[in-house]
Design an enzyme around this catalytic site. Structure first.
Site, PDB file in Angstrom:
ATOM      1  N   MET A  24      11.936  24.484   1.646  1.00 42.56           N
ATOM      2  CA  MET A  24      11.104  23.712   0.725  1.00 42.56           C
ATOM      3  C   MET A  24      11.950  22.871  -0.235  1.00 42.56           C
ATOM      4  O   MET A  24      11.643  21.703  -0.491  1.00 42.56           O
ATOM      5  CB  MET A  24      10.203  24.658  -0.077  1.00 42.56           C
ATOM      6  CG  MET A  24       9.241  23.933  -1.003  1.00 42.56           C
ATOM      7  SD  MET A  24       8.242  25.061  -1.975  1.00 42.56           S
ATOM      8  CE  MET A  24       7.156  25.740  -0.734  1.00 42.56           C
ATOM      9  N   TYR A  70      15.937  29.807   7.263  1.00 39.56           N
ATOM     10  CA  TYR A  70      14.745  30.511   7.744  1.00 39.56           C
ATOM     11  C   TYR A  70      14.714  30.553   9.271  1.00 39.56           C
ATOM     12  O   TYR A  70      15.029  29.565   9.931  1.00 39.56           O
ATOM     13  CB  TYR A  70      13.477  29.808   7.252  1.00 39.56           C
ATOM     14  CG  TYR A  70      13.166  30.042   5.807  1.00 39.56           C
ATOM     15  CD1 TYR A  70      12.849  31.319   5.340  1.00 39.56           C
ATOM     16  CD2 TYR A  70      13.163  28.985   4.901  1.00 39.56           C
ATOM     17  CE1 TYR A  70      12.544  31.531   4.004  1.00 39.56           C
ATOM     18  CE2 TYR A  70      12.856  29.182   3.564  1.00 39.56           C
ATOM     19  CZ  TYR A  70      12.552  30.474   3.118  1.00 39.56           C
ATOM     20  OH  TYR A  70      12.250  30.674   1.811  1.00 39.56           O
ATOM     21  N   LYS A  92       0.848  -1.203   0.000  1.00 35.47           N
ATOM     22  CA  LYS A  92       0.000   0.000   0.000  1.00 35.47           C
ATOM     23  C   LYS A  92       0.877   1.243   0.000  1.00 35.47           C
ATOM     24  O   LYS A  92       2.107   1.145   0.141  1.00 35.47           O
ATOM     25  CB  LYS A  92      -0.880  -0.034   1.255  1.00 35.47           C
ATOM     26  CG  LYS A  92      -0.051  -0.074   2.534  1.00 35.47           C
ATOM     27  CD  LYS A  92      -0.874  -0.385   3.764  1.00 35.47           C
ATOM     28  CE  LYS A  92       0.044  -0.466   4.972  1.00 35.47           C
ATOM     29  NZ  LYS A  92      -0.685  -0.745   6.212  1.00 35.47           N
TER      30      LYS A  92
HETATM   31  C1  LIG Z   1       0.256  -1.760   6.700  1.00 37.13           C
HETATM   32  C2  LIG Z   1      -0.262  -2.983   7.345  1.00 37.13           C
HETATM   33  C3  LIG Z   1       0.578  -4.051   7.625  1.00 37.13           C
HETATM   34  C4  LIG Z   1       2.081  -3.980   7.483  1.00 37.13           C
HETATM   35  O1  LIG Z   1       2.596  -3.362   8.647  1.00 37.13           O
HETATM   36  P1  LIG Z   1       4.172  -3.129   8.853  1.00 37.13           P
HETATM   37  O2  LIG Z   1       4.271  -2.557  10.211  1.00 37.13           O
HETATM   38  O3  LIG Z   1       4.595  -2.158   7.797  1.00 37.13           O
HETATM   39  O4  LIG Z   1       4.806  -4.455   8.710  1.00 37.13           O
HETATM   40  C5  LIG Z   1       0.009  -5.208   8.110  1.00 37.13           C
HETATM   41  N1  LIG Z   1      -1.334  -5.285   8.322  1.00 37.13           N
HETATM   42  C6  LIG Z   1      -2.165  -4.266   8.091  1.00 37.13           C
HETATM   43  C7  LIG Z   1      -3.616  -4.403   8.358  1.00 37.13           C
HETATM   44  C8  LIG Z   1      -1.661  -3.073   7.608  1.00 37.13           C
HETATM   45  O5  LIG Z   1      -2.499  -2.041   7.393  1.00 37.13           O
END
Ligand SMILES: *Cc1c(COP(=O)(O)O)cnc(C)c1O
Length: 356
Positions: free
Chosen positions: A301, A253, A35
């Protein structure tokens, strides 16, 4: 010459880290969490390097459709399930596996025509209180799901809030899960990276590693290297200016850094619009010419400043490593009061990416 900022993605490191996950959980299948654009590394690039995984976990039908479009036939799990009933026909068509985390989603499924049954994951809230059914509701909802003609295979799922924290761990949530899961006949998936690495009793049928695949430790007191992982993303740039400043002169800054003596400083082509954390204050580790030094003053930035004291031979064009090989993203994140997950996933689209 274009702007020298580059995120180098080491595909062999991704494959290596998948091997570490498999070796740590040898009896489980691996659902690779890709993801958030493959944790900032590029969704389809990461899928290609991780094609030896047993499945992929994403959030949206769009991401899953992209993977199917590239020919991946792996199981693909939608970690937040479906957001709207309209998505269900496409989910069935693409053979995606949504997480069911609310009871009303069962009813929605039951009244939607699908071209064939879909496999689902039923998420149980065992203590994190983010997504999932109350444990006491599981038996009844499971019975309904089993009687729903649209539903094929069912996998039971939960997620740990504190698998990275040895003071709390997973025991309480695991006990709640086991109680709710009943006879133990359905496949289960519990473990994120931290649980996979630290609690073998959570491995179950599918483990769900994310961050460890990218070479980053889920634990605050260890780096990926400590766990045998290889960093996947190295964010590199170059010095685009070098200056001598005098004692009492300020940098950046807000003039938050004031030189205590005459010193050499460099300006790096990388700023918060590239995804470098603005909250990384003076003293954040950074490599110039491979030499460890520190940032100075506020991150702008598009640029940030570095102390060239430890790098007397530095010059315009000197290579700079913001994080990655030889400089754990975990350390940079700690300086910014955040975690490496946030640094990697915040890499800006404007940053050029090269695969190595
Ligand atoms: C993102 C996610 C993972 C992976 O977690 P990590 O800490 O990156 O290993 C596993 N299960 C669910 C439901 C997640 O949303």
């Amino acid at each position: 010459m274009s702007r020298p900022l580059i995120a180098r993605i080491d595909l062999a490191a991704l494959a290596h880290n998948l091997g570490v996950a498999k070796a740590a959980a040898p009896h489980s299948r691996v659902l690779a969490a890709i993801k958030a654009n493959g944790y900032g590394h590029g969704l389809t690039r990461v899928a290609r390097a991780l094609r030896a995984a047993d499945g992929f976990a994403v959030l949206s039908v769009e991401e899953a459709a992209q993977l199917r479009g590239e020919g991946y036939t792996h199981p693909i799990v939608l970690l937040e399930g479906f957001f709207h009933p309209d998505e269900l026909p496409e989910i069935a068509h693409l053979r995606l596996r949504p997480v069911i985390h609310r009871e009303d989603q069962v009813a929605t499924l039951a009244r939607t025509h699908l071209e064939h049954r879909i496999d689902v994951l039923l998420k149980i809230d065992t203590g994190m209180h983010r997504l999932g059914l109350r444990p006491a509701r599981v038996a009844e909802v499971l019975a309904t799901l089993r009687a729903t003609p649209q539903v094929g295979g069912i996998t039971l799922m939960t997620h740990f809030a504190c698998a990275d924290d040895p003071a709390i761990g997973v025991a309480a949530q695991l006990a709640v899960f086991r109680e709710a899961a009943g006879d133990g006949k359905l496949p289960i998936t519990l473990a994120n990276s931290a649980a996979l690495l630290r609690y073998p009793e959570t491995h179950g049928d599918w483990v769900r590693p994310g961050i460890m695949l990218y070479g980053v430790s889920p634990f605050a007191n260890q780096t990926g290297a400590d766990l045998g992982l290889l960093p996947v993303m190295t964010l590199e740039s170059r010095l685009i200016a070098v200056q001598r400043i005098r004692k009492g002169e300020a940098v950046g800054y807000g003039a938050t850094f004031v030189a205590e003596r005459d010193m050499s400083i460099g300006t790096v082509a990388c700023g918060y619009a590239d995804g470098y954390p603005r909250h990384a204050g003076t003293g954040t580790p950074i490599l110039v010419e491979g030499q460890l030094t520190r940032t100075l003053g506020r991150v702008s930035m598009d640029m940030l400043s570095v102390d060239l004291g430890p790098v007397p031979n530095a010059h315009v064009g000197s290579p700079v490593t913001l994080w990655g090989a030889n400089l754990p993203a975990e350390h940079v994140a700690a300086s910014a009061g955040t975690i490496a997950y946030e640094l990697l996933t915040a890499l800006a689209p404007r940053v050029r990416v090269e695969e190595t």
